[in-house]
Motif scaffolding. Structure first.
Motif, PDB file in Angstrom:
ATOM      1  N   LEU A   1      47.135  50.251  34.727  1.00 10.56           N
ATOM      2  CA  LEU A   1      47.950  49.787  35.895  1.00 10.56           C
ATOM      3  C   LEU A   1      47.279  50.178  37.281  1.00 10.56           C
ATOM      4  O   LEU A   1      46.284  50.768  37.344  1.00 10.56           O
ATOM      5  CB  LEU A   1      48.673  51.272  36.431  1.00 10.56           C
ATOM      6  N   THR A   2      47.459  49.418  38.083  1.00 16.39           N
ATOM      7  CA  THR A   2      46.360  49.198  39.140  1.00 16.39           C
ATOM      8  C   THR A   2      46.559  50.673  40.521  1.00 16.39           C
ATOM      9  O   THR A   2      48.086  50.999  40.556  1.00 16.39           O
ATOM     10  CB  THR A   2      46.623  47.859  40.466  1.00 16.39           C
ATOM     11  N   ALA A   3      46.201  50.554  41.045  1.00 11.10           N
ATOM     12  CA  ALA A   3      46.179  51.603  42.398  1.00 11.10           C
ATOM     13  C   ALA A   3      45.443  51.279  42.964  1.00 11.10           C
ATOM     14  O   ALA A   3      43.982  50.690  43.078  1.00 11.10           O
ATOM     15  CB  ALA A   3      46.431  52.865  41.483  1.00 11.10           C
TER      16      ALA A   3
ATOM     17  N   VAL B   1      41.500  49.229  40.384  1.00 13.20           N
ATOM     18  CA  VAL B   1      41.451  49.086  41.347  1.00 13.20           C
ATOM     19  C   VAL B   1      40.919  47.977  41.578  1.00 13.20           C
ATOM     20  O   VAL B   1      39.773  47.289  41.610  1.00 13.20           O
ATOM     21  CB  VAL B   1      40.582  49.948  41.687  1.00 13.20           C
ATOM     22  N   GLY B   2      42.425  47.118  41.414  1.00 13.41           N
ATOM     23  CA  GLY B   2      41.864  45.560  40.743  1.00 13.41           C
ATOM     24  C   GLY B   2      41.583  45.084  42.768  1.00 13.41           C
ATOM     25  O   GLY B   2      42.201  45.546  43.587  1.00 13.41           O
ATOM     26  N   ASP B   3      40.898  43.494  43.259  1.00 14.26           N
ATOM     27  CA  ASP B   3      40.840  43.363  43.935  1.00 14.26           C
ATOM     28  C   ASP B   3      42.418  42.464  44.379  1.00 14.26           C
ATOM     29  O   ASP B   3      42.101  42.354  45.531  1.00 14.26           O
ATOM     30  CB  ASP B   3      39.423  42.340  43.953  1.00 14.26           C
ATOM     31  N   SER B   4      43.206  42.411  43.953  1.00 19.68           N
ATOM     32  CA  SER B   4      44.657  42.150  44.314  1.00 19.68           C
ATOM     33  C   SER B   4      45.075  42.938  45.335  1.00 19.68           C
ATOM     34  O   SER B   4      45.756  43.080  46.206  1.00 19.68           O
ATOM     35  CB  SER B   4      45.652  42.319  43.153  1.00 19.68           C
ATOM     36  N   LEU B   5      44.336  44.474  46.196  1.00 17.42           N
ATOM     37  CA  LEU B   5      44.861  45.281  47.157  1.00 17.42           C
ATOM     38  C   LEU B   5      44.409  44.119  48.137  1.00 17.42           C
ATOM     39  O   LEU B   5      44.795  44.434  49.109  1.00 17.42           O
ATOM     40  CB  LEU B   5      43.813  46.362  46.738  1.00 17.42           C
TER      41      LEU B   5
ATOM     42  N   THR C   1      36.854  49.278  38.653  1.00 17.99           N
ATOM     43  CA  THR C   1      36.623  48.651  40.276  1.00 17.99           C
ATOM     44  C   THR C   1      36.323  47.133  39.822  1.00 17.99           C
ATOM     45  O   THR C   1      35.254  47.355  39.398  1.00 17.99           O
ATOM     46  CB  THR C   1      35.806  49.071  40.880  1.00 17.99           C
ATOM     47  N   ASP C   2      37.396  46.484  40.612  1.00 16.45           N
ATOM     48  CA  ASP C   2      37.169  44.772  40.458  1.00 16.45           C
ATOM     49  C   ASP C   2      35.771  44.723  41.615  1.00 16.45           C
ATOM     50  O   ASP C   2      35.670  45.385  42.270  1.00 16.45           O
ATOM     51  CB  ASP C   2      38.265  43.980  41.182  1.00 16.45           C
ATOM     52  N   LEU C   3      34.957  43.813  40.902  1.00 11.71           N
ATOM     53  CA  LEU C   3      33.447  43.183  41.878  1.00 11.71           C
ATOM     54  C   LEU C   3      34.112  41.903  42.380  1.00 11.71           C
ATOM     55  O   LEU C   3      34.915  41.249  42.124  1.00 11.71           O
ATOM     56  CB  LEU C   3      32.690  43.023  40.380  1.00 11.71           C
TER      57      LEU C   3
ATOM     58  N   VAL D   1      33.389  48.301  35.816  1.00  8.20           N
ATOM     59  CA  VAL D   1      33.779  47.375  36.652  1.00  8.20           C
ATOM     60  C   VAL D   1      34.427  46.333  36.078  1.00  8.20           C
ATOM     61  O   VAL D   1      34.045  46.082  34.784  1.00  8.20           O
ATOM     62  CB  VAL D   1      32.682  46.371  37.454  1.00  8.20           C
ATOM     63  N   LYS D   2      34.751  45.289  36.477  1.00  7.61           N
ATOM     64  CA  LYS D   2      35.756  44.452  35.981  1.00  7.61           C
ATOM     65  C   LYS D   2      34.796  42.907  36.847  1.00  7.61           C
ATOM     66  O   LYS D   2      34.937  43.247  38.040  1.00  7.61           O
ATOM     67  CB  LYS D   2      36.895  43.960  36.162  1.00  7.61           C
ATOM     68  N   LEU D   3      34.637  41.321  35.905  1.00  8.45           N
ATOM     69  CA  LEU D   3      34.930  40.575  37.022  1.00  8.45           C
ATOM     70  C   LEU D   3      35.270  39.344  36.320  1.00  8.45           C
ATOM     71  O   LEU D   3      35.777  39.321  34.919  1.00  8.45           O
ATOM     72  CB  LEU D   3      33.074  40.085  36.520  1.00  8.45           C
TER      73      LEU D   3
ATOM     74  N   GLY E   1      35.813  42.307  31.396  1.00  6.01           N
ATOM     75  CA  GLY E   1      35.750  40.777  31.187  1.00  6.01           C
ATOM     76  C   GLY E   1      37.053  40.379  31.531  1.00  6.01           C
ATOM     77  O   GLY E   1      37.834  41.605  32.167  1.00  6.01           O
ATOM     78  N   HIS E   2      37.490  39.449  32.231  1.00  9.80           N
ATOM     79  CA  HIS E   2      39.146  38.951  33.357  1.00  9.80           C
ATOM     80  C   HIS E   2      38.716  37.500  32.775  1.00  9.80           C
ATOM     81  O   HIS E   2      37.795  36.820  33.598  1.00  9.80           O
ATOM     82  CB  HIS E   2      39.067  39.068  34.129  1.00  9.80           C
ATOM     83  N   LEU E   3      39.552  36.892  31.799  1.00 15.29           N
ATOM     84  CA  LEU E   3      40.149  35.337  31.652  1.00 15.29           C
ATOM     85  C   LEU E   3      41.241  34.747  32.240  1.00 15.29           C
ATOM     86  O   LEU E   3      42.175  35.661  31.888  1.00 15.29           O
ATOM     87  CB  LEU E   3      39.169  34.760  30.388  1.00 15.29           C
TER      88      LEU E   3
END
Ligand code: KIV
Length: 293
Positions: free
Chosen positions: A29-31, A50-54, A95-97, A125-127, A150-152
């Motif tokens: 879950l994001t926070a 901690v997604g960059d969706s913030l 945490t998202d880069l 980190v996630k990228l 990763g994220h695809l």
């Protein structure tokens, strides 16, 4: 000792591999601050992203692109301060880069990801993406000791190329997705987010990859699921079609607050206050004095 016992350490990226091998679904879950972190920790999430969706959810930007590395670190620190469980039961923080922190060269990418791990409680980190340049970044970060998710699929940092449409809809793009996923795994990613791709494609990749596949808008047959917490709680103005809210948090909140505001305009008045007013009003005859015994 329960299966979740980890002694005195929080969940580590490599623990997610055991979750997959043991068939335990991974909840992500994001926070974005201490308050939301406390909620998702109490709800039992394995991983806090901690997604960059913030950028959109709490900073009010139209896309994820404007958020900076410093802002991501600041919010991750707040998330860490919100955790309440004993260290050994804490979720893993990833945490998202943000956009442009890892696309401008390998050294810059190591410096950005390293700073996240140095200056915040994130342990990974996630990228986004799986082109050869991004795979080279993953390889370099992993060899520097930095765990990478990763994220695809739908990658919001590429919104100006992809929009927010579902990805991998035809056999050629499905094969490209598969190759990129395998490349990211080979480069050392410890898990992979797959966003907004057909369910059967995500199911097949979950079966083929050794690392856990964490889906969002990717059907039920992934090793785990990730959701933007504000979407799940119905707090954002518009939720993506693949993330129906669990409750209408926005409406509930507005109604409760509206009631409070309206109450200030016409507060319920205690009887004592009313009788004091009456006696003070020159047009009203004074109330008879209470007889003393
Ligand atoms: O930024 C984010 O919240 C994400 C999730 C949608 C996976 O990347």
């Amino acid at each position: 000792m329960g299966p979740g016992y980890r002694g005195s350490r929080p969940l580590r990226p490599a623990d997610l591999l055991s979750h997959k091998r043991e068939g335990r679904a991974i909840a992500v879950l994001t926070a974005w601050d201490a308050l939301s972190a406390a909620l998702v920790e109490e709800a039992g999430a394995d991983v806090i992203l901690v997604g960059d969706s913030l950028a959109m959810v709490v900073l009010g930007h139209a896309t994820t692109l404007p958020v900076t590395l410093e802002e991501m670190i600041l919010h991750t620190r707040a998330v860490g301060r919100g955790l309440r469980r004993p260290i050994g039961q804490r979720p893993l923080i990833v945490t998202d880069l943000p956009f442009l922190s890892y696309q401008c060269g390998l050294d810059d990418a190591v410096a950005a990801a390293g700073l996240v791990l140095k200056d915040s409680p994130a342990a990974a980190v996630k990228l986004e993406g799986g082109e050869p340049e991004t795979v080279a970044v993953v390889d370099r970060l992993v060899r520097a000791g930095i765990p990478v998710m990763g994220h695809l699929g739908l990658t919001p940092q590429s919104v100006h190329q992809l929009g927010y449409r579902r990805q991998a809809n035809d056999p050629i793009s499905q094969e490209r997705l598969r190759r990129r996923a395998l490349d990211l795994q080979a480069a050392g990613c410890f898990s992979l987010v797959l966003e907004h791709v057909p369910g059967p494609v995500a199911a097949q990749l979950s079966a083929e990859l050794e690392i856990p596949v964490i889906g969002i808008g990717a059907g039920e047959h992934c090793d785990g699921q990730v959701r933007v917490t504000a979407d799940l709680l119905g707090l954002t103005e518009r939720q993506p079609p693949f993330c129906p809210p669990l409750l209408n948090g926005r409406q509930l909140g507005v109604e409760a607050l509206r009631g409070w505001v309206a109450g200030l305009a016409s507060p319920p008045r205690p009887a004592a206050e009313l009788s004091a007013d009456l006696s003070a009003d020159p047009t009203t005859p004074a109330a008879p004095a209470t007889p003393h015994c």
